[in-house]
Design a protein around this motif. Structure first.
Motif, PDB file in Angstrom:
ATOM      1  N   ARG A 121       0.746  -1.246  -0.130  1.00 54.70           N
ATOM      2  CA  ARG A 121      -0.094  -0.055   0.168  1.00 54.70           C
ATOM      3  C   ARG A 121       0.863   1.397  -0.017  1.00 54.70           C
ATOM      4  NH1 ARG A 121      -5.643   0.273   3.382  1.00 54.70           N
ATOM      5  NH2 ARG A 121      -6.313  -2.293   2.797  1.00 54.70           N
ATOM      6  N   PHE A 122       2.141   1.018   0.484  1.00 53.85           N
ATOM      7  CA  PHE A 122       3.005   2.295   0.740  1.00 53.85           C
ATOM      8  C   PHE A 122       4.038   2.299  -0.611  1.00 53.85           C
ATOM      9  CE2 PHE A 122       1.514   1.123   4.718  1.00 53.85           C
ATOM     10  CZ  PHE A 122       1.230   2.254   5.274  1.00 53.85           C
ATOM     11  N   ASP A 123       3.791   1.593  -1.534  1.00 51.62           N
ATOM     12  CA  ASP A 123       4.618   1.785  -2.842  1.00 51.62           C
ATOM     13  C   ASP A 123       4.332   2.915  -3.615  1.00 51.62           C
ATOM     14  OD1 ASP A 123       5.742  -0.592  -2.598  1.00 51.62           O
ATOM     15  OD2 ASP A 123       4.610  -1.847  -3.980  1.00 51.62           O
ATOM     16  N   ASP A 124       5.189   3.903  -4.164  1.00 52.53           N
ATOM     17  CA  ASP A 124       4.604   5.137  -4.768  1.00 52.53           C
ATOM     18  C   ASP A 124       3.765   4.783  -5.737  1.00 52.53           C
ATOM     19  OD1 ASP A 124       6.720   6.486  -3.408  1.00 52.53           O
ATOM     20  OD2 ASP A 124       8.262   6.119  -4.988  1.00 52.53           O
ATOM     21  N   SER A 125       3.753   3.637  -6.631  1.00 59.12           N
ATOM     22  CA  SER A 125       2.793   3.073  -7.721  1.00 59.12           C
ATOM     23  C   SER A 125       1.346   3.064  -6.871  1.00 59.12           C
ATOM     24  CB  SER A 125       3.082   1.918  -8.139  1.00 59.12           C
ATOM     25  OG  SER A 125       3.327   0.896  -7.262  1.00 59.12           O
ATOM     26  N   THR A 126       1.340   2.817  -5.857  1.00 56.71           N
ATOM     27  CA  THR A 126      -0.079   2.417  -5.137  1.00 56.71           C
ATOM     28  C   THR A 126      -0.573   3.803  -4.996  1.00 56.71           C
ATOM     29  OG1 THR A 126       0.294   0.096  -4.304  1.00 56.71           O
ATOM     30  CG2 THR A 126      -1.304   1.106  -3.477  1.00 56.71           C
ATOM     31  N   PHE A 290       8.259  -1.144   3.453  1.00 54.86           N
ATOM     32  CA  PHE A 290       8.231  -1.585   5.011  1.00 54.86           C
ATOM     33  C   PHE A 290       8.570  -0.349   5.849  1.00 54.86           C
ATOM     34  CE2 PHE A 290       9.203  -5.664   3.176  1.00 54.86           C
ATOM     35  CZ  PHE A 290       8.521  -6.563   3.871  1.00 54.86           C
ATOM     36  N   GLU A 291       9.475   0.320   5.535  1.00 58.81           N
ATOM     37  CA  GLU A 291       9.816   1.547   6.309  1.00 58.81           C
ATOM     38  C   GLU A 291       8.686   2.531   6.570  1.00 58.81           C
ATOM     39  OE1 GLU A 291      13.250   2.964   4.123  1.00 58.81           O
ATOM     40  OE2 GLU A 291      14.477   1.247   4.851  1.00 58.81           O
ATOM     41  N   ARG A 292       8.102   2.779   5.580  1.00 59.22           N
ATOM     42  CA  ARG A 292       6.691   3.777   5.413  1.00 59.22           C
ATOM     43  C   ARG A 292       5.591   3.216   6.276  1.00 59.22           C
ATOM     44  NH1 ARG A 292       7.103   5.025  -1.062  1.00 59.22           N
ATOM     45  NH2 ARG A 292       8.790   6.286  -0.918  1.00 59.22           N
ATOM     46  N   GLN A 293       5.416   1.840   6.145  1.00 58.11           N
ATOM     47  CA  GLN A 293       4.428   1.249   6.851  1.00 58.11           C
ATOM     48  C   GLN A 293       4.809   1.360   8.467  1.00 58.11           C
ATOM     49  OE1 GLN A 293       2.550  -2.526   5.946  1.00 58.11           O
ATOM     50  NE2 GLN A 293       1.080  -2.468   7.373  1.00 58.11           N
ATOM     51  N   PHE A 294       5.855   0.984   8.656  1.00 58.22           N
ATOM     52  CA  PHE A 294       6.227   0.994  10.203  1.00 58.22           C
ATOM     53  C   PHE A 294       6.155   2.463  10.764  1.00 58.22           C
ATOM     54  CE2 PHE A 294       9.103  -3.031   9.337  1.00 58.22           C
ATOM     55  CZ  PHE A 294       8.147  -3.613   9.195  1.00 58.22           C
ATOM     56  N   LEU A 295       6.561   3.295   9.897  1.00 54.22           N
ATOM     57  CA  LEU A 295       6.544   4.510  10.364  1.00 54.22           C
ATOM     58  C   LEU A 295       4.832   5.139  10.559  1.00 54.22           C
ATOM     59  CD1 LEU A 295       9.114   6.630   8.275  1.00 54.22           C
ATOM     60  CD2 LEU A 295       9.180   6.497  10.869  1.00 54.22           C
ATOM     61  N   ASP A 296       4.128   4.804   9.650  1.00 59.70           N
ATOM     62  CA  ASP A 296       2.948   5.145   9.691  1.00 59.70           C
ATOM     63  C   ASP A 296       2.278   4.327  11.220  1.00 59.70           C
ATOM     64  OD1 ASP A 296       0.139   5.564   8.545  1.00 59.70           O
ATOM     65  OD2 ASP A 296      -0.078   3.341   9.012  1.00 59.70           O
ATOM     66  N   PHE A 297       2.765   3.172  11.177  1.00 59.77           N
ATOM     67  CA  PHE A 297       2.208   2.376  12.465  1.00 59.77           C
ATOM     68  C   PHE A 297       2.791   3.042  13.696  1.00 59.77           C
ATOM     69  CE2 PHE A 297       1.884  -1.223  15.679  1.00 59.77           C
ATOM     70  CZ  PHE A 297       0.489  -1.368  15.462  1.00 59.77           C
ATOM     71  N   GLY A 298       3.709   3.399  13.997  1.00 58.16           N
ATOM     72  CA  GLY A 298       4.371   4.087  14.943  1.00 58.16           C
ATOM     73  C   GLY A 298       3.649   5.443  15.210  1.00 58.16           C
ATOM     74  N   GLU A 299       3.309   6.303  14.172  1.00 61.34           N
ATOM     75  CA  GLU A 299       2.542   7.550  14.336  1.00 61.34           C
ATOM     76  C   GLU A 299       1.108   7.284  14.785  1.00 61.34           C
ATOM     77  OE1 GLU A 299       1.668  11.501  14.140  1.00 61.34           O
ATOM     78  OE2 GLU A 299       3.547  10.435  14.167  1.00 61.34           O
ATOM     79  N   ALA A 300       0.535   5.944  14.430  1.00 62.16           N
ATOM     80  CA  ALA A 300      -0.802   5.801  14.732  1.00 62.16           C
ATOM     81  C   ALA A 300      -0.861   5.295  16.354  1.00 62.16           C
ATOM     82  CB  ALA A 300      -1.556   4.436  14.014  1.00 62.16           C
ATOM     83  N   CYS A 301       0.257   4.613  16.710  1.00 62.15           N
ATOM     84  CA  CYS A 301       0.234   4.263  18.093  1.00 62.15           C
ATOM     85  C   CYS A 301       0.472   5.575  19.140  1.00 62.15           C
ATOM     86  CB  CYS A 301       1.555   3.222  18.261  1.00 62.15           C
ATOM     87  SG  CYS A 301       1.356   1.740  17.478  1.00 62.15           S
ATOM     88  N   ARG A 302       1.290   6.632  18.407  1.00 61.27           N
ATOM     89  CA  ARG A 302       1.417   7.632  19.130  1.00 61.27           C
ATOM     90  C   ARG A 302       0.140   8.616  19.222  1.00 61.27           C
ATOM     91  NH1 ARG A 302       6.783   7.325  17.200  1.00 61.27           N
ATOM     92  NH2 ARG A 302       5.890   8.225  15.093  1.00 61.27           N
ATOM     93  N   THR A 303      -0.565   8.683  18.148  1.00 62.41           N
ATOM     94  CA  THR A 303      -1.725   9.603  18.194  1.00 62.41           C
ATOM     95  C   THR A 303      -3.257   8.988  18.434  1.00 62.41           C
ATOM     96  OG1 THR A 303      -1.958   9.318  15.594  1.00 62.41           O
ATOM     97  CG2 THR A 303      -0.225  11.041  16.521  1.00 62.41           C
ATOM     98  N   GLY A 304      -3.143   7.707  18.272  1.00 63.35           N
ATOM     99  CA  GLY A 304      -4.396   7.014  18.432  1.00 63.35           C
ATOM    100  C   GLY A 304      -5.294   6.999  17.150  1.00 63.35           C
TER     101      GLY A 304
END
Length: 341
Positions: A121-126, A290-304
């Motif tokens: 989902r985090f590919d540039d093409s997607t 992977f890096e982009r998804q993990f950053l997104d998940f980390g942000e979700a954990c911090r912000t709710g």
């Protein structure tokens, strides 16, 4: 963000690299094979512990990453819920819908985030296609197809649990092409009906499918084709093809290789380049998504806020996969279901 990893097989090494690249720390790990777990710990600087429970309760863990076989997802999630730790699981999120629903309900009740790794989902093409569709550049979607004509050598299935119904939940569709199922849902919307045929162990000595093909009907009225295989030597880059009333796009691997649009006044995507694909080597994949998804998940954990790939998204992809399997078994169209979760 401090990460504990449960299961130190091949994909966990990719995860560890991605975490390191984005500044997250892998602090603790475990594996049923102590030797493999300690090797991973030594390479990553993590502490090895003997049980999943120790990972989930560890004081230096904020997020638990579950990289086990898919029959072992609910148990660590329940441990994380008890410990108040967020959890991200490798795809597929489970091998049956009842377990997946329990996972979502448990995480919701505990107030923890549940994410499912679906990095494409985090590919540039997607991301380009998602915005192009939202902006109306592609018009009404008529057809959305995915072709995963991959190859895995016999040794890939040398362990009896590989390709098994009880442990992996199936073969090429649930373990490889579920990524493309998720992308079809992300870009084209819900699937309301599937009609499918499979070949069980066409090439490999496995009890599940290494070739499967399905026709899809989306809630929008669009149609599609889904093909998945690990039996097609030498293995070809996966393709996603989206056709609308105003534009068509083909994604090969992780790159847009065709973009034909009636509107030429807006910027086109970067087309072609060297595609990255796990067509014949499961580890020949890019770390960037992977890096982009993990950053997104980390942000979700911090912000709710919900992560971009939540437990519900993992459930929807699993619904389609299991609907395809049911259609193959029963020889009739199956409606995966659109019930609220």
């Amino acid at each position: 963000m401090r990460v504990g990893i449960i299961g130190t097989g091949a994909i966990s090494w990719k995860h560890a690299q991605a975490y390191r690249n984005i500044g997250y720390e892998v602090t603790v790990c475990t594996n049923t094979s102590e030797g493999k777990g300690r090797k991973f710990a030594e390479a990553t600087g993590a502490e090895f512990v003997k049980t999943s429970q120790e990972v989930c309760r560890h004081p230096r863990v904020d997020v638990v990453d579950v990289c086990t076989f898919p029959d072992y997802r609910l148990q660590p999630l329940e441990m994380c819920a008890d410990a108040g730790k967020h959890v991200q699981v490798q795809k597929p999120m489970a091998i049956d819908l009842e377990t997946a629903r329990t996972m979502i309900a448990t995480a919701r009740q505990a107030g923890i985030q549940l994410g499912v790794v679906s990095q494409h989902r985090f590919d540039d093409s997607t991301q380009f296609l998602k915005k192009a569709i939202a902006d109306g550049r592609m018009g009404r979607i008529l057809e959305a197809d995915a072709y995963v004509k991959w190859y895995r050598p016999p040794e890939y299935y040398s362990r009896p649990i590989k390709g098994s119904w009880a442990v992996e939940g199936g073969g090429a569709l649930i373990n490889q092409a579920i990524h493309q199922v998720d992308l079809l849902l992300f870009l084209a919307g819900a699937v309301t009906q599937v009609l499918a045929q499979w070949q069980l162990g066409a090439v490999h000595q496995i009890e599940s499918e290494d070739v499967v093909a399905a026709l899809l009907r989306y809630s929008s009225g669009a149609t599609g084709v889904l093909q998945a295989a690990t039996a097609l030597w030498p293995g070809y880059s996966e393709r996603l093809e989206i056709h609308g009333t105003k534009a068509s796009a083909i994604v090969t691997g992780d790159r847009i290789t065709t973009w034909d649009a009636q509107d030429t006044t807006t910027d086109p995507p970067a087309v072609a380049g060297q595609a990255i694909s796990g067509a014949s080597d499961p580890m020949a994949i890019s770390l960037v998504p992977f890096e982009r998804q993990f950053l997104d998940f980390g942000e979700a954990c911090r912000t709710g806020r919900p992560p971009l790939v939540s437990g519900i998204d993992g459930y929807r992809a699993l619904q389609v996969v299991l609907g395809v399997y049911d259609s193959c078994r029963e020889g009739r169209p199956i409606s995966p279901g659109l019930e609220a979760i």
